[in-house]
Design a protein around this motif. Sequence first.
Motif, PDB file in Angstrom:
ATOM      1  N   PHE A   1      16.154 -13.483  16.226  1.00  0.00           N
ATOM      2  CA  PHE A   1      17.209 -13.080  15.298  1.00  0.00           C
ATOM      3  C   PHE A   1      16.596 -12.509  14.033  1.00  0.00           C
ATOM      4  O   PHE A   1      15.502 -12.877  13.633  1.00  0.00           O
ATOM      5  CB  PHE A   1      18.226 -14.187  15.011  1.00  0.00           C
ATOM      6  CG  PHE A   1      17.728 -15.307  14.153  1.00  0.00           C
ATOM      7  CD1 PHE A   1      17.167 -16.430  14.704  1.00  0.00           C
ATOM      8  CD2 PHE A   1      17.861 -15.254  12.778  1.00  0.00           C
ATOM      9  CE1 PHE A   1      16.724 -17.478  13.915  1.00  0.00           C
ATOM     10  CE2 PHE A   1      17.436 -16.302  11.978  1.00  0.00           C
ATOM     11  CZ  PHE A   1      16.855 -17.406  12.550  1.00  0.00           C
ATOM     12  N   GLN A   2      17.309 -11.549  13.459  1.00  0.00           N
ATOM     13  CA  GLN A   2      16.895 -10.913  12.217  1.00  0.00           C
ATOM     14  C   GLN A   2      17.977 -11.154  11.181  1.00  0.00           C
ATOM     15  O   GLN A   2      19.163 -11.092  11.481  1.00  0.00           O
ATOM     16  CB  GLN A   2      16.705  -9.408  12.396  1.00  0.00           C
ATOM     17  CG  GLN A   2      15.557  -9.055  13.297  1.00  0.00           C
ATOM     18  CD  GLN A   2      15.398  -7.564  13.479  1.00  0.00           C
ATOM     19  OE1 GLN A   2      16.376  -6.842  13.628  1.00  0.00           O
ATOM     20  NE2 GLN A   2      14.171  -7.104  13.473  1.00  0.00           N
ATOM     21  N   THR A   3      17.546 -11.413   9.959  1.00  0.00           N
ATOM     22  CA  THR A   3      18.466 -11.610   8.845  1.00  0.00           C
ATOM     23  C   THR A   3      18.349 -10.424   7.894  1.00  0.00           C
ATOM     24  O   THR A   3      17.249 -10.052   7.497  1.00  0.00           O
ATOM     25  CB  THR A   3      18.144 -12.910   8.090  1.00  0.00           C
ATOM     26  OG1 THR A   3      18.260 -14.007   8.998  1.00  0.00           O
ATOM     27  CG2 THR A   3      19.085 -13.125   6.911  1.00  0.00           C
ATOM     28  N   PHE A   4      19.500  -9.834   7.572  1.00  0.00           N
ATOM     29  CA  PHE A   4      19.564  -8.719   6.630  1.00  0.00           C
ATOM     30  C   PHE A   4      20.330  -9.178   5.400  1.00  0.00           C
ATOM     31  O   PHE A   4      21.333  -9.871   5.513  1.00  0.00           O
ATOM     32  CB  PHE A   4      20.291  -7.531   7.264  1.00  0.00           C
ATOM     33  CG  PHE A   4      19.528  -6.894   8.391  1.00  0.00           C
ATOM     34  CD1 PHE A   4      18.757  -5.778   8.175  1.00  0.00           C
ATOM     35  CD2 PHE A   4      19.581  -7.440   9.663  1.00  0.00           C
ATOM     36  CE1 PHE A   4      18.052  -5.192   9.216  1.00  0.00           C
ATOM     37  CE2 PHE A   4      18.884  -6.864  10.711  1.00  0.00           C
ATOM     38  CZ  PHE A   4      18.117  -5.738  10.490  1.00  0.00           C
ATOM     39  N   GLU A   5      19.846  -8.794   4.214  1.00  0.00           N
ATOM     40  CA  GLU A   5      20.465  -9.204   2.952  1.00  0.00           C
ATOM     41  C   GLU A   5      20.909  -7.979   2.166  1.00  0.00           C
ATOM     42  O   GLU A   5      20.203  -6.973   2.113  1.00  0.00           O
ATOM     43  CB  GLU A   5      19.462 -10.013   2.134  1.00  0.00           C
ATOM     44  CG  GLU A   5      20.065 -10.698   0.941  1.00  0.00           C
ATOM     45  CD  GLU A   5      19.085 -11.641   0.284  1.00  0.00           C
ATOM     46  OE1 GLU A   5      18.887 -11.522  -0.929  1.00  0.00           O
ATOM     47  OE2 GLU A   5      18.512 -12.484   0.986  1.00  0.00           O
ATOM     48  N   LEU A   6      22.101  -8.069   1.563  1.00  0.00           N
ATOM     49  CA  LEU A   6      22.650  -6.979   0.759  1.00  0.00           C
ATOM     50  C   LEU A   6      21.849  -6.847  -0.532  1.00  0.00           C
ATOM     51  O   LEU A   6      21.626  -7.812  -1.247  1.00  0.00           O
ATOM     52  CB  LEU A   6      24.127  -7.261   0.443  1.00  0.00           C
ATOM     53  CG  LEU A   6      24.892  -6.164  -0.298  1.00  0.00           C
ATOM     54  CD1 LEU A   6      24.970  -4.903   0.541  1.00  0.00           C
ATOM     55  CD2 LEU A   6      26.281  -6.652  -0.670  1.00  0.00           C
TER      56      LEU A   6
ATOM     57  N   GLU B   1      15.241  -9.110   5.851  1.00  0.00           N
ATOM     58  CA  GLU B   1      14.595 -10.206   5.131  1.00  0.00           C
ATOM     59  C   GLU B   1      13.663 -11.013   6.022  1.00  0.00           C
ATOM     60  O   GLU B   1      12.630 -11.484   5.573  1.00  0.00           O
ATOM     61  CB  GLU B   1      15.644 -11.129   4.511  1.00  0.00           C
ATOM     62  CG  GLU B   1      16.406 -10.494   3.373  1.00  0.00           C
ATOM     63  CD  GLU B   1      15.520 -10.109   2.214  1.00  0.00           C
ATOM     64  OE1 GLU B   1      14.734 -10.947   1.734  1.00  0.00           O
ATOM     65  OE2 GLU B   1      15.605  -8.943   1.786  1.00  0.00           O
ATOM     66  N   SER B   2      14.041 -11.206   7.295  1.00  0.00           N
ATOM     67  CA  SER B   2      13.185 -11.997   8.178  1.00  0.00           C
ATOM     68  C   SER B   2      13.503 -11.701   9.635  1.00  0.00           C
ATOM     69  O   SER B   2      14.600 -11.273   9.973  1.00  0.00           O
ATOM     70  CB  SER B   2      13.337 -13.491   7.919  1.00  0.00           C
ATOM     71  OG  SER B   2      14.633 -13.925   8.268  1.00  0.00           O
ATOM     72  N   THR B   3      12.499 -11.915  10.473  1.00  0.00           N
ATOM     73  CA  THR B   3      12.641 -11.858  11.924  1.00  0.00           C
ATOM     74  C   THR B   3      12.036 -13.153  12.464  1.00  0.00           C
ATOM     75  O   THR B   3      10.879 -13.462  12.150  1.00  0.00           O
ATOM     76  CB  THR B   3      11.899 -10.648  12.520  1.00  0.00           C
ATOM     77  OG1 THR B   3      12.450  -9.451  11.954  1.00  0.00           O
ATOM     78  CG2 THR B   3      12.024 -10.605  14.027  1.00  0.00           C
ATOM     79  N   GLU B   4      12.814 -13.908  13.217  1.00  0.00           N
ATOM     80  CA  GLU B   4      12.352 -15.210  13.702  1.00  0.00           C
ATOM     81  C   GLU B   4      12.752 -15.416  15.151  1.00  0.00           C
ATOM     82  O   GLU B   4      13.716 -14.833  15.630  1.00  0.00           O
ATOM     83  CB  GLU B   4      12.963 -16.327  12.855  1.00  0.00           C
ATOM     84  CG  GLU B   4      12.594 -16.243  11.387  1.00  0.00           C
ATOM     85  CD  GLU B   4      13.230 -17.320  10.567  1.00  0.00           C
ATOM     86  OE1 GLU B   4      13.511 -18.412  11.111  1.00  0.00           O
ATOM     87  OE2 GLU B   4      13.477 -17.081   9.379  1.00  0.00           O
TER      88      GLU B   4
END
Length: 51
Positions: free
Chosen positions: A29-34, A46-49
């Motif tokens: 999963f990847q997290t994207f931040e505004l 922001e991250s890939t985990e």
Amino acid sequence: MESEHERDNEGIPKWFNINYDDIDGHSMFQTFELKDFDGKKYYSLESTEEA
């Protein structure tokens, strides 16, 4: 409208996740931040985990 995501003052989600299986079959999963740059809003990775 109710949502589990925090939103900015314009109602845009402050972050979101994308879930996928990579080429090797790992659940990721990847997290994207505004973000805001010079008045322009965009989403930044922001991250890939591994899930």
